[in-house]
Design a protein around this motif. Structure first.
Motif, mmCIF file in Angstrom:
data_model
loop_
_atom_site.group_PDB
_atom_site.id
_atom_site.type_symbol
_atom_site.label_atom_id
_atom_site.label_comp_id
_atom_site.label_asym_id
_atom_site.label_seq_id
_atom_site.Cartn_x
_atom_site.Cartn_y
_atom_site.Cartn_z
ATOM 1 N N GLU A 162 73.952 34.613 90.728
ATOM 2 C CA GLU A 162 72.645 35.093 90.289
ATOM 3 C C GLU A 162 71.880 35.743 91.451
ATOM 4 O O GLU A 162 71.352 36.847 91.328
ATOM 5 C CB GLU A 162 71.842 33.913 89.743
ATOM 6 C CG GLU A 162 70.454 34.290 89.286
ATOM 7 C CD GLU A 162 69.637 33.078 88.848
ATOM 8 O OE1 GLU A 162 69.874 31.972 89.369
ATOM 9 O OE2 GLU A 162 68.777 33.260 87.984
ATOM 10 N N ARG A 208 63.120 33.365 94.406
ATOM 11 C CA ARG A 208 63.698 34.167 93.314
ATOM 12 C C ARG A 208 62.605 34.624 92.357
ATOM 13 O O ARG A 208 62.537 35.787 91.962
ATOM 14 C CB ARG A 208 64.768 33.353 92.584
ATOM 15 C CG ARG A 208 65.467 34.115 91.472
ATOM 16 C CD ARG A 208 66.727 33.410 90.998
ATOM 17 N NE ARG A 208 66.514 32.020 90.618
ATOM 18 C CZ ARG A 208 66.964 30.980 91.309
ATOM 19 N NH1 ARG A 208 67.656 31.156 92.400
ATOM 20 N NH2 ARG A 208 66.730 29.738 90.908
ATOM 21 N N HIS A 209 61.735 33.691 91.962
ATOM 22 C CA HIS A 209 60.647 34.048 91.035
ATOM 23 C C HIS A 209 59.742 35.119 91.652
ATOM 24 O O HIS A 209 59.316 36.048 90.978
ATOM 25 C CB HIS A 209 59.807 32.814 90.703
ATOM 26 C CG HIS A 209 60.525 31.803 89.852
ATOM 27 N ND1 HIS A 209 61.578 32.135 89.031
ATOM 28 C CD2 HIS A 209 60.330 30.470 89.671
ATOM 29 C CE1 HIS A 209 61.999 31.049 88.395
ATOM 30 N NE2 HIS A 209 61.267 30.028 88.771
ATOM 31 N N VAL A 246 61.521 38.416 91.506
ATOM 32 C CA VAL A 246 61.516 38.979 90.150
ATOM 33 C C VAL A 246 60.155 39.628 89.855
ATOM 34 O O VAL A 246 60.086 40.737 89.311
ATOM 35 C CB VAL A 246 61.855 37.891 89.097
ATOM 36 C CG1 VAL A 246 61.541 38.368 87.688
ATOM 37 C CG2 VAL A 246 63.318 37.498 89.202
ATOM 38 N N GLU A 253 67.283 38.778 82.189
ATOM 39 C CA GLU A 253 67.953 37.621 81.614
ATOM 40 C C GLU A 253 67.272 36.369 82.132
ATOM 41 O O GLU A 253 66.907 36.281 83.296
ATOM 42 C CB GLU A 253 69.423 37.603 82.041
ATOM 43 C CG GLU A 253 70.242 38.738 81.439
ATOM 44 C CD GLU A 253 70.497 38.553 79.963
ATOM 45 O OE1 GLU A 253 70.491 37.401 79.509
ATOM 46 O OE2 GLU A 253 70.704 39.556 79.273
ATOM 47 N N PHE A 254 67.138 35.413 81.268
ATOM 48 C CA PHE A 254 66.520 34.159 81.688
ATOM 49 C C PHE A 254 67.560 33.058 81.750
ATOM 50 O O PHE A 254 68.669 33.232 81.281
ATOM 51 C CB PHE A 254 65.396 33.795 80.730
ATOM 52 C CG PHE A 254 64.321 34.821 80.778
ATOM 53 C CD1 PHE A 254 63.409 34.818 81.818
ATOM 54 C CD2 PHE A 254 64.253 35.825 79.848
ATOM 55 C CE1 PHE A 254 62.447 35.780 81.904
ATOM 56 C CE2 PHE A 254 63.290 36.793 79.928
ATOM 57 C CZ PHE A 254 62.373 36.776 80.958
ATOM 58 N N GLY A 255 67.166 31.949 82.305
ATOM 59 C CA GLY A 255 68.132 30.881 82.469
ATOM 60 C C GLY A 255 69.122 31.286 83.533
ATOM 61 O O GLY A 255 68.737 31.884 84.531
ATOM 62 N N ASN A 294 70.909 39.740 92.089
ATOM 63 C CA ASN A 294 69.547 40.233 92.296
ATOM 64 C C ASN A 294 69.452 41.081 93.569
ATOM 65 O O ASN A 294 68.740 42.094 93.600
ATOM 66 C CB ASN A 294 68.570 39.056 92.370
ATOM 67 C CG ASN A 294 68.302 38.440 91.005
ATOM 68 O OD1 ASN A 294 68.571 39.067 89.977
ATOM 69 N ND2 ASN A 294 67.792 37.224 90.980
ATOM 70 N N GLU A 320 66.392 26.820 78.407
ATOM 71 C CA GLU A 320 67.129 28.074 78.593
ATOM 72 C C GLU A 320 67.512 28.679 77.240
ATOM 73 O O GLU A 320 67.332 29.878 77.009
ATOM 74 C CB GLU A 320 68.389 27.791 79.413
ATOM 75 C CG GLU A 320 69.219 29.018 79.700
ATOM 76 C CD GLU A 320 70.597 28.670 80.248
ATOM 77 O OE1 GLU A 320 71.363 29.595 80.479
ATOM 78 O OE2 GLU A 320 70.892 27.472 80.410
ATOM 79 N N HIS A 329 56.576 29.509 84.621
ATOM 80 C CA HIS A 329 56.560 30.831 85.264
ATOM 81 C C HIS A 329 57.480 31.789 84.513
ATOM 82 O O HIS A 329 57.114 32.946 84.264
ATOM 83 C CB HIS A 329 57.007 30.734 86.731
ATOM 84 C CG HIS A 329 57.572 32.027 87.238
ATOM 85 N ND1 HIS A 329 56.781 33.013 87.789
ATOM 86 C CD2 HIS A 329 58.836 32.524 87.212
ATOM 87 C CE1 HIS A 329 57.541 34.054 88.088
ATOM 88 N NE2 HIS A 329 58.790 33.783 87.761
ATOM 89 N N VAL A 330 58.696 31.317 84.193
ATOM 90 C CA VAL A 330 59.662 32.176 83.509
ATOM 91 C C VAL A 330 59.090 32.662 82.170
ATOM 92 O O VAL A 330 59.273 33.818 81.789
ATOM 93 C CB VAL A 330 61.018 31.439 83.317
ATOM 94 C CG1 VAL A 330 61.967 32.258 82.456
ATOM 95 C CG2 VAL A 330 61.667 31.184 84.678
ATOM 96 N N LEU A 361 64.524 30.233 75.589
ATOM 97 C CA LEU A 361 64.073 31.477 76.228
ATOM 98 C C LEU A 361 65.011 32.644 75.950
ATOM 99 O O LEU A 361 64.595 33.801 75.959
ATOM 100 C CB LEU A 361 63.940 31.277 77.744
ATOM 101 C CG LEU A 361 62.762 30.429 78.203
ATOM 102 C CD1 LEU A 361 62.874 30.113 79.689
ATOM 103 C CD2 LEU A 361 61.447 31.143 77.923
ATOM 104 N N GLN A 362 66.279 32.338 75.715
ATOM 105 C CA GLN A 362 67.226 33.424 75.493
ATOM 106 C C GLN A 362 67.190 33.934 74.056
ATOM 107 O O GLN A 362 67.822 34.943 73.752
ATOM 108 C CB GLN A 362 68.635 32.985 75.895
ATOM 109 C CG GLN A 362 68.774 32.994 77.427
ATOM 110 C CD GLN A 362 70.095 32.475 77.914
ATOM 111 O OE1 GLN A 362 70.849 31.875 77.163
ATOM 112 N NE2 GLN A 362 70.370 32.698 79.184
ATOM 113 N N SER A 381 67.804 38.551 87.389
ATOM 114 C CA SER A 381 67.872 37.225 86.784
ATOM 115 C C SER A 381 66.773 36.312 87.305
ATOM 116 O O SER A 381 66.532 36.253 88.501
ATOM 117 C CB SER A 381 69.246 36.620 87.089
ATOM 118 O OG SER A 381 69.370 35.389 86.456
ATOM 119 N N ASN A 382 66.117 35.658 86.377
ATOM 120 C CA ASN A 382 64.987 34.795 86.753
ATOM 121 C C ASN A 382 65.282 33.342 86.392
ATOM 122 O O ASN A 382 64.526 32.704 85.669
ATOM 123 C CB ASN A 382 63.717 35.289 86.048
ATOM 124 C CG ASN A 382 62.457 34.803 86.734
ATOM 125 O OD1 ASN A 382 62.502 34.287 87.836
ATOM 126 N ND2 ASN A 382 61.325 34.975 86.069
ATOM 127 N N GLY A 383 66.406 32.857 86.901
ATOM 128 C CA GLY A 383 66.785 31.464 86.612
ATOM 129 C C GLY A 383 65.812 30.466 87.204
ATOM 130 O O GLY A 383 65.095 30.783 88.146
#
Lengths: 197, 65
Positions: free
Chosen positions: A146, A116-117, A120, B53-55, A150, A38, A74-75, A41-42, B62-64
């Protein structure tokens, strides 16, 4: 699309008053490794190749399971820096199958991650109605700030601002302060939620 | 002849030479520039920046994991 049916499903999640902290679905033994991913990635200057290598090494070393490995890859693929949509979609499919094969107590949380993925991906490709459907499914499996956020973003995007406002009010009145605080922060900072301020 | 001239200009342009300019293409360019400027002036049409935003950061879409 039948918004009323979707809204009823969303509101049911609010009414049940359950709340999971955003990272609570991750198995304890994997949290530290995923926190490292995390953090990488940030960083706006992250190197996709480097992150992928780290994720694969973590899986090889047993620090994360296969579902989390595929989720993290994937992220990376769906990130603004990479935008490899086909690869991101392929990895989600693989993640879903890995989650089903793994089963166990984390199955619901793992499938929430898959939904969720997918949401997105749909959202970033401009399919907001489809995204709303996926995010609602993810919320049904896992009630987190979260996932609520979304859902709100998607409702605003499909023009259902009144419903999004009503949902936010209901959340403020019925969910624990932690989730309300997180959502209020999102509404204050998020350009997608500017109409709810 | 027209094709030959176009080819010649294309060839020259590969080496930094002149490119064909005629009144018609100038008018088209002016119209295009005007349309772009109008779009830029119309702030209502500007999409808000999408942030991802990730994580687990709870901000925007948000794509946690």
């Amino acid at each position: 699309m039948d918004y009323q049916a979707i809204l009823a499903r969303i509101l049911q999640q609010v009414d049940e008053k359950a709340y999971l902290t955003p990272s609570s679905h991750l198995p304890e033994e994997h949290r530290e490794a995923m926190a490292e991913v995390e953090t990488m990635l940030q960083d706006p200057g992250f190197e996709p190749t480097e992150v992928r290598a780290v994720v694969r090494r973590m899986y090889k070393d047993g620090r994360i399971d296969r579902v989390l490995q595929l989720s993290a890859l994937h992220v990376v693929a769906a990130s603004p820096k990479v935008q490899d949509w086909a690869e991101a979609a392929r990895l989600v499919g693989e993640q879903e199958f890995a989650a089903l094969e793994q089963g166990g107590p984390h199955l619901d949380a793992n499938l929430a991650s898959v939904e969720r993925h997918r949401g997105v991906l749909a959202y970033l490709r401009g399919h907001y109605e489809t995204a709303l459907d996926y995010f609602t499914r993810s919320l049904e499996r896992q009630r987190t700030a979260e996932n609520f956020g979304n859902v709100l973003c998607s409702l605003v995007r499909v023009g259902e601002v009144d419903h999004a406002t009503a949902l936010l009010e209901q959340i403020r009145g019925s969910l624990p302060p932690e989730i309300v605080k997180d959502l209020d922060r999102m509404v204050a900072c998020d350009p997608d939620l500017a109409t709810l301020r | 002849m027209k094709t030959l001239t176009a080819l010649m200009f294309w060839f020259l342009s590969q080496f930094g030479g002149p490119v064909p300019v005629d009144a018609e293409s100038c008018d088209t360019a002016r119209l295009q520039r005007s349309a772009i400027e109008e779009t830029l002036d119309d702030t209502d049409c500007v999409e808000p920046a999408k942030t991802v935003e990730f994580g687990f950061a709870p901000a925007s879409i948000s794509n946690g994991f």
